[in-house]
Design a protein around this motif. Structure first.
Motif, PDB file in Angstrom:
ATOM      1  N   PHE A  29       0.813  -1.220   0.000  1.00 24.44           N
ATOM      2  CA  PHE A  29       0.000   0.000   0.000  1.00 24.44           C
ATOM      3  C   PHE A  29       0.846   1.269   0.000  1.00 24.44           C
ATOM      4  O   PHE A  29       0.307   2.365  -0.186  1.00 24.44           O
ATOM      5  CB  PHE A  29      -0.957  -0.005   1.194  1.00 24.44           C
ATOM      6  CG  PHE A  29      -2.078  -0.985   1.050  1.00 24.44           C
ATOM      7  CD1 PHE A  29      -2.916  -0.953  -0.056  1.00 24.44           C
ATOM      8  CD2 PHE A  29      -2.296  -1.964   2.013  1.00 24.44           C
ATOM      9  CE1 PHE A  29      -3.953  -1.865  -0.196  1.00 24.44           C
ATOM     10  CE2 PHE A  29      -3.329  -2.876   1.881  1.00 24.44           C
ATOM     11  CZ  PHE A  29      -4.160  -2.832   0.771  1.00 24.44           C
ATOM     12  N   ASN A  30       2.151   1.127   0.196  1.00 25.97           N
ATOM     13  CA  ASN A  30       3.041   2.277   0.075  1.00 25.97           C
ATOM     14  C   ASN A  30       3.495   2.515  -1.354  1.00 25.97           C
ATOM     15  O   ASN A  30       4.174   3.514  -1.634  1.00 25.97           O
ATOM     16  CB  ASN A  30       4.271   2.089   0.975  1.00 25.97           C
ATOM     17  CG  ASN A  30       3.959   2.353   2.432  1.00 25.97           C
ATOM     18  OD1 ASN A  30       3.040   3.102   2.760  1.00 25.97           O
ATOM     19  ND2 ASN A  30       4.717   1.739   3.321  1.00 25.97           N
ATOM     20  N   LEU A  31       3.152   1.605  -2.260  1.00 32.45           N
ATOM     21  CA  LEU A  31       3.507   1.761  -3.666  1.00 32.45           C
ATOM     22  C   LEU A  31       2.520   2.691  -4.360  1.00 32.45           C
ATOM     23  O   LEU A  31       1.387   2.883  -3.916  1.00 32.45           O
ATOM     24  CB  LEU A  31       3.503   0.397  -4.365  1.00 32.45           C
ATOM     25  CG  LEU A  31       4.477  -0.670  -3.849  1.00 32.45           C
ATOM     26  CD1 LEU A  31       4.259  -1.972  -4.601  1.00 32.45           C
ATOM     27  CD2 LEU A  31       5.913  -0.210  -3.998  1.00 32.45           C
TER      28      LEU A  31
ATOM     29  N   TYR B  90      -7.149  -3.112   6.202  1.00 31.74           N
ATOM     30  CA  TYR B  90      -5.793  -3.163   6.733  1.00 31.74           C
ATOM     31  C   TYR B  90      -5.518  -2.000   7.678  1.00 31.74           C
ATOM     32  O   TYR B  90      -4.945  -2.201   8.767  1.00 31.74           O
ATOM     33  CB  TYR B  90      -4.766  -3.158   5.601  1.00 31.74           C
ATOM     34  CG  TYR B  90      -3.353  -2.994   6.104  1.00 31.74           C
ATOM     35  CD1 TYR B  90      -2.741  -3.997   6.840  1.00 31.74           C
ATOM     36  CD2 TYR B  90      -2.645  -1.803   5.882  1.00 31.74           C
ATOM     37  CE1 TYR B  90      -1.449  -3.843   7.339  1.00 31.74           C
ATOM     38  CE2 TYR B  90      -1.364  -1.645   6.370  1.00 31.74           C
ATOM     39  CZ  TYR B  90      -0.769  -2.660   7.103  1.00 31.74           C
ATOM     40  OH  TYR B  90       0.509  -2.494   7.601  1.00 31.74           O
ATOM     41  N   GLU B  91      -5.896  -0.805   7.289  1.00 30.90           N
ATOM     42  CA  GLU B  91      -5.658   0.360   8.142  1.00 30.90           C
ATOM     43  C   GLU B  91      -6.389   0.218   9.480  1.00 30.90           C
ATOM     44  O   GLU B  91      -5.858   0.581  10.530  1.00 30.90           O
ATOM     45  CB  GLU B  91      -6.104   1.632   7.423  1.00 30.90           C
ATOM     46  CG  GLU B  91      -5.272   1.992   6.194  1.00 30.90           C
ATOM     47  CD  GLU B  91      -3.838   2.344   6.538  1.00 30.90           C
ATOM     48  OE1 GLU B  91      -3.565   2.667   7.720  1.00 30.90           O
ATOM     49  OE2 GLU B  91      -2.979   2.299   5.634  1.00 30.90           O
ATOM     50  N   ASP B  92      -7.604  -0.323   9.437  1.00 28.44           N
ATOM     51  CA  ASP B  92      -8.350  -0.534  10.683  1.00 28.44           C
ATOM     52  C   ASP B  92      -7.644  -1.549  11.573  1.00 28.44           C
ATOM     53  O   ASP B  92      -7.530  -1.351  12.798  1.00 28.44           O
ATOM     54  CB  ASP B  92      -9.773  -1.012  10.373  1.00 28.44           C
ATOM     55  CG  ASP B  92     -10.617   0.077   9.740  1.00 28.44           C
ATOM     56  OD1 ASP B  92     -10.223   1.252   9.810  1.00 28.44           O
ATOM     57  OD2 ASP B  92     -11.672  -0.253   9.156  1.00 28.44           O
ATOM     58  N   MET B  93      -7.161  -2.647  10.968  1.00 25.99           N
ATOM     59  CA  MET B  93      -6.438  -3.657  11.737  1.00 25.99           C
ATOM     60  C   MET B  93      -5.158  -3.066  12.329  1.00 25.99           C
ATOM     61  O   MET B  93      -4.861  -3.257  13.518  1.00 25.99           O
ATOM     62  CB  MET B  93      -6.082  -4.846  10.844  1.00 25.99           C
ATOM     63  CG  MET B  93      -5.284  -5.931  11.571  1.00 25.99           C
ATOM     64  SD  MET B  93      -4.521  -7.157  10.482  1.00 25.99           S
ATOM     65  CE  MET B  93      -3.196  -6.190   9.756  1.00 25.99           C
ATOM     66  N   LYS B  94      -4.415  -2.339  11.538  1.00 29.82           N
ATOM     67  CA  LYS B  94      -3.169  -1.745  12.002  1.00 29.82           C
ATOM     68  C   LYS B  94      -3.425  -0.768  13.149  1.00 29.82           C
ATOM     69  O   LYS B  94      -2.675  -0.746  14.139  1.00 29.82           O
ATOM     70  CB  LYS B  94      -2.469  -1.030  10.844  1.00 29.82           C
ATOM     71  CG  LYS B  94      -1.145  -0.399  11.223  1.00 29.82           C
ATOM     72  CD  LYS B  94      -0.510   0.286  10.021  1.00 29.82           C
ATOM     73  CE  LYS B  94       0.779   1.004  10.427  1.00 29.82           C
ATOM     74  NZ  LYS B  94       1.395   1.702   9.272  1.00 29.82           N
ATOM     75  N   THR B  95      -4.494   0.023  13.032  1.00 28.72           N
ATOM     76  CA  THR B  95      -4.836   0.984  14.085  1.00 28.72           C
ATOM     77  C   THR B  95      -5.135   0.279  15.402  1.00 28.72           C
ATOM     78  O   THR B  95      -4.695   0.715  16.478  1.00 28.72           O
ATOM     79  CB  THR B  95      -6.044   1.831  13.657  1.00 28.72           C
ATOM     80  OG1 THR B  95      -5.713   2.551  12.463  1.00 28.72           O
ATOM     81  CG2 THR B  95      -6.431   2.815  14.753  1.00 28.72           C
ATOM     82  N   ARG B  96      -5.865  -0.813  15.330  1.00 34.99           N
ATOM     83  CA  ARG B  96      -6.196  -1.555  16.551  1.00 34.99           C
ATOM     84  C   ARG B  96      -4.943  -2.128  17.192  1.00 34.99           C
ATOM     85  O   ARG B  96      -4.780  -2.099  18.425  1.00 34.99           O
ATOM     86  CB  ARG B  96      -7.199  -2.677  16.239  1.00 34.99           C
ATOM     87  CG  ARG B  96      -8.589  -2.179  15.860  1.00 34.99           C
ATOM     88  CD  ARG B  96      -9.586  -3.316  15.845  1.00 34.99           C
ATOM     89  NE  ARG B  96      -9.288  -4.310  14.816  1.00 34.99           N
ATOM     90  CZ  ARG B  96      -9.757  -4.267  13.569  1.00 34.99           C
ATOM     91  NH1 ARG B  96     -10.544  -3.266  13.193  1.00 34.99           N
ATOM     92  NH2 ARG B  96      -9.457  -5.219  12.710  1.00 34.99           N
ATOM     93  N   ILE B  97      -4.040  -2.677  16.374  1.00 41.38           N
ATOM     94  CA  ILE B  97      -2.806  -3.266  16.910  1.00 41.38           C
ATOM     95  C   ILE B  97      -1.919  -2.196  17.531  1.00 41.38           C
ATOM     96  O   ILE B  97      -1.423  -2.345  18.657  1.00 41.38           O
ATOM     97  CB  ILE B  97      -2.046  -4.021  15.797  1.00 41.38           C
ATOM     98  CG1 ILE B  97      -2.853  -5.244  15.327  1.00 41.38           C
ATOM     99  CG2 ILE B  97      -0.673  -4.462  16.294  1.00 41.38           C
ATOM    100  CD1 ILE B  97      -2.248  -5.960  14.144  1.00 41.38           C
ATOM    101  N   VAL B  98      -1.703  -1.104  16.807  1.00 36.73           N
ATOM    102  CA  VAL B  98      -0.845  -0.026  17.302  1.00 36.73           C
ATOM    103  C   VAL B  98      -1.421   0.578  18.576  1.00 36.73           C
ATOM    104  O   VAL B  98      -0.692   0.881  19.530  1.00 36.73           O
ATOM    105  CB  VAL B  98      -0.652   1.052  16.217  1.00 36.73           C
ATOM    106  CG1 VAL B  98       0.072   2.265  16.789  1.00 36.73           C
ATOM    107  CG2 VAL B  98       0.114   0.481  15.029  1.00 36.73           C
ATOM    108  N   SER B  99      -2.740   0.740  18.611  1.00 35.57           N
ATOM    109  CA  SER B  99      -3.390   1.299  19.797  1.00 35.57           C
ATOM    110  C   SER B  99      -3.176   0.406  21.014  1.00 35.57           C
ATOM    111  O   SER B  99      -2.878   0.887  22.116  1.00 35.57           O
ATOM    112  CB  SER B  99      -4.887   1.489  19.535  1.00 35.57           C
ATOM    113  OG  SER B  99      -5.546   1.943  20.685  1.00 35.57           O
TER     114      SER B  99
END
Length: 575
Positions: free
Chosen positions: A178-180, A200-209
């Motif tokens: 997704f950075n491409l 993916y962004e939602d999953m990443k946000t939950r993990i980082v939080s």
């Protein structure tokens, strides 16, 4: 094609320009001998200034010369490998072997769970039958945050894997992909791309939080029974074995959103107790070998570091071309891919790219039928990694897999796996000696590879044009020094141990390969003459003590603009 109609699954070609390199190297060697001769002929007499500095320079130059000769042994015999995965598919598509993938992490702070999950998702999306893939995450930090991240990844994989297969996504790490800059002109693709990115962004946000909070809510802990393994007594250095099967790849109910099977996904945290030696990464990998033998028991094992995501969806098929070749594959023990990094700066300040090592030197090892195991991006045969010795005509039946799952419940599999991950399981056994990765050395990967080769097996180095794995390199001086000090200390430890290639490898691997190993194992001591050569000549220059021959020359140059420069001088012998 050979005379009998046999088409090999790979071919080996010598690198171009080897003869020119050898000729050039011989001229350098002659120059080195002349330098040594000069040092011996003009040693200052006793009492003369610079005598001991001169002798020190001679010793340093001898060391440099011998070390240079070691480097040339693996640069003279460079070969390149070329697999034919189309031939593999046409012959063995229905009989491809199972593959167990080991991903190792040890610290949720230094190795963020969001990064680890990208590596896990990337290897789950290989272009390979999913029912033959099993992914094991070894968490040596025993963090419930890492377990939670893996649980989130298991849910997201139901969307990510079919998306990767449908659109041949590469790299298959969501973060890297997704950075491409993606062309979104196709409306169907653009719609699915946007949907998957949002998930993916939602999953990443939950993990980082969750990582930022440092704890999980009761609501999250209620999502899976595995969270009950963590209580107030569990620490990263003192805890029981934890094995949790998150996706049962053999179960018909474990499917993605398109109804296709998913790879098996398993969380493992081996038991740790203060009174037991844990043997770092080697101990974690040996525990994974035993745990996986209880569940999937695939004949091929791939191990990758948690910061090295898959960049080529066909990497497994390319590696299998070497193992499954009918004539040459029986003796191949492991297939090593090079490391590649995505965060290399333009000037590569810390030389992380390792261009000479990965493009030339390791390919030169391969020319001798050897190859150092570098700890990540490596495909192993399970039986060889577990201590099997080579003998002629030892064939492998790839399509025969021991079915340990049949008739056993998930709980039974998890309990059986916990037993082999206990600290006491290795007591009185050959694990860490003749079986698995070798203990007692910081560079456990290199000494393990050497031990495998000395049992008669031949590894392969494959450096494809498309990087199979990409990761992150140290970006600060502190990180770089910590990493290289560990490498140099571990490799010099091998040189001083019974595994010294000149002794342990004598008569087992070729002499050129022994010298090639020593080139890496002597990284630490080569720093001493380097420091001497940097400091002493400068000090002698400040005190007017000559250590090098003077240049005798008279140059006259007349420029077309009328400027005349005359340089006159006289020279004397250094004596």
């Amino acid at each position: 094609m050979t005379a009998n109609g046999y088409l090999p699954l790979f071919e080996t070609k010598p690198a171009k320009g080897r003869n020119a390199l050898k000729l050039f190297s011989l001229t350098i060697l002659l120059s080195i001998f002349l330098i040594w001769l000069y040092r011996l002929m003009y040693i200052p007499r006793k009492g003369e200034a610079g005598r001991y500095a001169w002798i020190g320079m001679f010793i340093s130059e001898v060391f440099f010369g011998l070390y240079w000769i070691m480097t040339q042994t693996v640069r003279w015999n460079v070969v390149h490998r070329y697999p034919f995965k189309d031939r593999l598919s046409s012959r063995y598509e229905d009989g491809l072997p199972g593959v167990d993938i080991f991903v190792c992490t040890a610290d949720p702070i230094l190795e963020p769970p969001s990064m680890v999950m990208n590596t896990v998702l990337s290897v789950m999306a290989y272009n390979y039958p999913p029912e033959k893939l099993s992914v094991y995450l070894s968490d040596d930090g025993c963090s419930e945050l890492t377990f939670y991240a893996l649980l989130e990844a298991s849910k997201f994989s139901k969307y990510w894997i079919p998306f990767c297969k449908k659109f041949a996504v590469e790299p298959s790490s969501p973060e890297a992909y997704f950075n491409l800059n993606i062309d979104l002109q196709d409306p169907v693709f653009a719609l699915e791309w946007g949907t998957i990115k949002k998930l993916y962004e939602d999953m990443k946000t939950r993990i980082v939080s969750a990582v930022e909070k440092g704890r999980l809510s009761d609501e999250i802990k209620g999502q899976h029974k595995g969270f009950s393994e963590w209580n107030s007594k569990v620490t990263n250095k003192d805890h029981q074995s934890i094995v949790q099967i998150l996706i049962e790849g053999w179960n018909s109910n474990a499917v993605d959103i398109d109804g296709n099977p998913l790879p098996t996904l398993i969380y493992v945290s081996r038991q740790k107790k203060p009174q037991y030696a844990h043997n770092f990464k080697a101990g974690a990998l040996n525990a994974l070998i035993r745990v996986s033998s209880e569940i999937s028991n695939a004949p091929i094992i791939l191990n990758v570091d948690c910061d090295m995501y898959s960049n080529d969806r066909d990497a497994i098929r390319n590696a299998l071309c070497f193992f499954m070749d009918e004539k040459q594959g029986q003796q191949i023990s492991y297939v090593q891919y090079p490391q590649s990094y995505e965060n290399i700066t333009n000037n590569d300040l810390y030389s992380n790219a390792g261009l000479v090592s990965f493009k030339i030197e390791l390919a030169g090892f391969d020319g001798y039928g050897t190859m150092p195991y570098i700890g990540t991006g490596c495909f192993h045969r399970r039986d060889i990694l577990c201590g099997r010795k080579y003998f002629e005509n030892c064939k492998v039946e790839w399509n025969v897999v021991k079915d340990k799952i049949k008739g056993r419940t998930i709980k039974e599999l998890e309990e059986a796996s916990k037993l082999v991950a206990n600290c006491s399981y290795e007591n009185g056994s050959q694990w860490g000696k003749e079986m698995g990765l070798v203990y007692g050395c910081l560079a456990e990967d290199m000494v393990t590879g050497l031990a495998i080769q000395c049992r008669g097996w031949k590894p392969v180095y494959y450096h494809p044009a498309k990087r199979a794995f990409r990761g992150v390199a140290p970006t600060t001086l502190d990180q770089h020094l910590v990493q290289f000090s560990r490498w140099t200390q571990g490799m010099f430890q091998i040189f001083l141990s019974k595994y010294c290639p000149l002794i342990y490898g004598h008569g087992k691997i070729k002499f050129g390969a022994q010298l090639g190993y020593c080139m890496y194992l002597l990284w630490a001591p080569v720093s001493l003459p380097t420091i001497y050569y940097v400091i002493i000549p400068a000090l002698c220059l400040l005190h007017g003590v000559p250590l090098f021959p003077k240049v005798c020359a008279l140059i006259s140059l007349r420029l077309h603009v009328g400027l005349k420069i005359d340089t006159k001088g006289s020279s004397k012998k250094l004596r």
